[in-house]
Design a protein around this motif. Structure first.
Motif, PDB file in Angstrom:
ATOM      1  N   MET A   1       4.026  22.163  -1.076  1.00  0.00           N
ATOM      2  CA  MET A   1       3.432  21.229  -0.131  1.00  0.00           C
ATOM      3  C   MET A   1       1.909  21.256  -0.185  1.00  0.00           C
ATOM      4  N   SER A   2       1.337  22.347  -0.675  1.00  0.00           N
ATOM      5  CA  SER A   2      -0.118  22.440  -0.748  1.00  0.00           C
ATOM      6  C   SER A   2      -0.702  21.399  -1.688  1.00  0.00           C
ATOM      7  N   CYS A   3       0.048  21.058  -2.756  1.00  0.00           N
ATOM      8  CA  CYS A   3      -0.445  20.051  -3.697  1.00  0.00           C
ATOM      9  C   CYS A   3      -0.521  18.681  -3.045  1.00  0.00           C
ATOM     10  N   ILE A   4       0.357  18.411  -2.081  1.00  0.00           N
ATOM     11  CA  ILE A   4       0.326  17.127  -1.375  1.00  0.00           C
ATOM     12  C   ILE A   4      -0.893  17.065  -0.461  1.00  0.00           C
ATOM     13  N   LYS A   5      -1.268  18.195   0.134  1.00  0.00           N
ATOM     14  CA  LYS A   5      -2.430  18.224   1.010  1.00  0.00           C
ATOM     15  C   LYS A   5      -3.724  17.960   0.247  1.00  0.00           C
ATOM     16  N   GLU A   6      -3.720  18.233  -1.055  1.00  0.00           N
ATOM     17  CA  GLU A   6      -4.922  18.043  -1.865  1.00  0.00           C
ATOM     18  C   GLU A   6      -5.105  16.596  -2.318  1.00  0.00           C
ATOM     19  N   ILE A   7      -4.124  15.733  -2.057  1.00  0.00           N
ATOM     20  CA  ILE A   7      -4.251  14.323  -2.442  1.00  0.00           C
ATOM     21  C   ILE A   7      -5.262  13.647  -1.530  1.00  0.00           C
ATOM     22  N   PRO A   8      -6.331  13.058  -2.077  1.00  0.00           N
ATOM     23  CA  PRO A   8      -7.310  12.386  -1.222  1.00  0.00           C
ATOM     24  C   PRO A   8      -6.747  11.087  -0.656  1.00  0.00           C
ATOM     25  N   THR A   9      -7.271  10.670   0.461  1.00  0.00           N
ATOM     26  CA  THR A   9      -6.856   9.395   1.051  1.00  0.00           C
ATOM     27  C   THR A   9      -7.410   8.246   0.231  1.00  0.00           C
ATOM     28  N   LEU A  10      -6.549   7.348  -0.177  1.00  0.00           N
ATOM     29  CA  LEU A  10      -6.970   6.197  -0.966  1.00  0.00           C
ATOM     30  C   LEU A  10      -7.752   5.235  -0.077  1.00  0.00           C
ATOM     31  N   LYS A  11      -9.044   5.052  -0.433  1.00  0.00           N
ATOM     32  CA  LYS A  11      -9.913   4.194   0.363  1.00  0.00           C
ATOM     33  C   LYS A  11     -10.401   2.972  -0.405  1.00  0.00           C
ATOM     34  N   GLY A  12     -10.143   2.917  -1.694  1.00  0.00           N
ATOM     35  CA  GLY A  12     -10.557   1.753  -2.472  1.00  0.00           C
ATOM     36  C   GLY A  12     -11.435   2.103  -3.645  1.00  0.00           C
ATOM     37  N   ASP A  13     -12.404   3.008  -3.433  1.00  0.00           N
ATOM     38  CA  ASP A  13     -13.326   3.360  -4.504  1.00  0.00           C
ATOM     39  C   ASP A  13     -12.934   4.653  -5.202  1.00  0.00           C
ATOM     40  N   ASN A  14     -11.812   5.240  -4.802  1.00  0.00           N
ATOM     41  CA  ASN A  14     -11.382   6.504  -5.406  1.00  0.00           C
ATOM     42  C   ASN A  14      -9.974   6.401  -5.982  1.00  0.00           C
ATOM     43  N   TYR A  15      -9.619   5.220  -6.472  1.00  0.00           N
ATOM     44  CA  TYR A  15      -8.255   4.993  -6.953  1.00  0.00           C
ATOM     45  C   TYR A  15      -7.898   5.909  -8.116  1.00  0.00           C
ATOM     46  N   ILE A  16      -8.813   6.092  -9.078  1.00  0.00           N
ATOM     47  CA  ILE A  16      -8.524   6.904 -10.255  1.00  0.00           C
ATOM     48  C   ILE A  16      -8.216   8.341  -9.857  1.00  0.00           C
ATOM     49  N   GLU A  17      -9.053   8.912  -8.991  1.00  0.00           N
ATOM     50  CA  GLU A  17      -8.838  10.285  -8.543  1.00  0.00           C
ATOM     51  C   GLU A  17      -7.553  10.396  -7.737  1.00  0.00           C
ATOM     52  N   TRP A  18      -7.277   9.417  -6.895  1.00  0.00           N
ATOM     53  CA  TRP A  18      -6.054   9.409  -6.088  1.00  0.00           C
ATOM     54  C   TRP A  18      -4.822   9.359  -6.978  1.00  0.00           C
ATOM     55  N   GLU A  19      -4.841   8.513  -7.996  1.00  0.00           N
ATOM     56  CA  GLU A  19      -3.702   8.376  -8.906  1.00  0.00           C
ATOM     57  C   GLU A  19      -3.428   9.681  -9.647  1.00  0.00           C
ATOM     58  N   LYS A  20      -4.481  10.361 -10.088  1.00  0.00           N
ATOM     59  CA  LYS A  20      -4.311  11.628 -10.790  1.00  0.00           C
ATOM     60  C   LYS A  20      -3.679  12.678  -9.882  1.00  0.00           C
ATOM     61  N   LYS A  21      -4.118  12.743  -8.630  1.00  0.00           N
ATOM     62  CA  LYS A  21      -3.567  13.715  -7.696  1.00  0.00           C
ATOM     63  C   LYS A  21      -2.111  13.388  -7.341  1.00  0.00           C
ATOM     64  N   ILE A  22      -1.792  12.098  -7.242  1.00  0.00           N
ATOM     65  CA  ILE A  22      -0.409  11.689  -6.967  1.00  0.00           C
ATOM     66  C   ILE A  22       0.493  12.118  -8.116  1.00  0.00           C
TER      67      ILE A  22
END
Length: 262
Positions: A1-22
């Motif tokens: 579950m810790s890996c899920i907590k590290e997923i950043p909130t998708l706000k629009g300008d961080n899509y690439i980072e969000w996708e990698k964490k997902i």
């Protein structure tokens, strides 16, 4: 579950980072297969024909029962994984963005909808990364190794957008961003036929920086181009030795750069 907590909130300008964490979170909880695997298809129940003998029909029924049991297990497993992935995705996106994305039955379709919505943002992000890469300049802060690693990290962010840069190109970007104290070092590299990889580049740059530090007593003050002139210092040096200066009324002063029209 810790890996899920590290997923950043998708706000629009961080899509690439969000996708990698997902992607990383799905891999760690072993549900990444549901993104590429379609929902299992329910087997069609056999129908007994008038010419079917009892033994053949019994065999077909047993085969169907086995297929049905396998389908039920796989379908339950797929539905559970799909539901979990959709829940994780929706809870890592800002509510305003979630409301603008149509509902989907599968996580694969939902991810495609998100990707299509943020394609423009990804292009803008890629442009910003490229601008940063070509305008970066090494000033000595943090050391040359950390600087090259930072440049390499910026390059890696372009890979998910199919904008992979070759190491040879990145090496030349690094050389172009070094201060003039490295000019001889860069010339020596350019005249030799052998090409370096990134590990060789870091090792040689660190060695060159350490050599320059040893030559300069342990420290290096990298020079920067300074186009601004200290007019007060120039005026004081010219008036030095000419006796007390008369008070002059202050005037508005401004600098006119070359090729600038007033």
């Amino acid at each position: 579950m810790s890996c899920i907590k590290e997923i950043p909130t998708l706000k629009g300008d961080n899509y690439i980072e969000w996708e990698k964490k997902i992607d990383m979170a799905f891999i760690l909880v072993e549900v990444e297969w549901v993104v590429t695997t379609p929902c299992p298809t329910e087997p069609v129940a056999p129908v007994q024909e008038t010419n079917d003998v009892n033994a053949a029909w019994a065999t077909r029924e047993r085969d169907f029962a086995s297929q049905r049991m396998s389908y039920d297990l796989e379908h339950r497993k797929w539905v559970t994984a799909n539901k979990k992935c959709l829940a994780v995705i929706k809870n890592t996106i800002e509510p305003a963005i979630v409301g603008s994305i149509p509902e989907c039955d599968t996580v694969t379709e939902y991810l495609e909808r998100i990707k299509s919505q943020f394609t423009g943002s990804s292009k803008t992000y890629a442009t910003q990364l490229i601008k940063q890469l070509v305008t970066e300049r090494y000033s000595g802060n943090g050391g040359i190794r950390e600087y090259i690693l930072r440049m390499s990290h910026l390059t890696s962010k372009l890979k998910p957008m199919d904008l992979t840069l070759k190491d040879e190109f990145l090496i030349h970007l690094v050389f172009a961003s070094l201060p003039k104290e490295f000019d001889t070092f860069v010339v020596n590299y350019n005249i030799q036929p052998k090409k370096w990889d990134m590990e060789r580049l870091m090792a040689m740059c660190v060695q060159e920086e350490e050599r320059m530090k040893a030559t300069n007593g342990g420290t290096i003050n990298y020079l920067k181009d300074n186009k601004k002139k200290n007019t007060n210092a120039n005026f004081s040096s010219k008036s030095k030795g000419k006796g007390p200066m008369l008070h002059q009324p202050q005037q508005n002063k401004f600098t006119v750069e070359k090729d600038q029209c007033l």
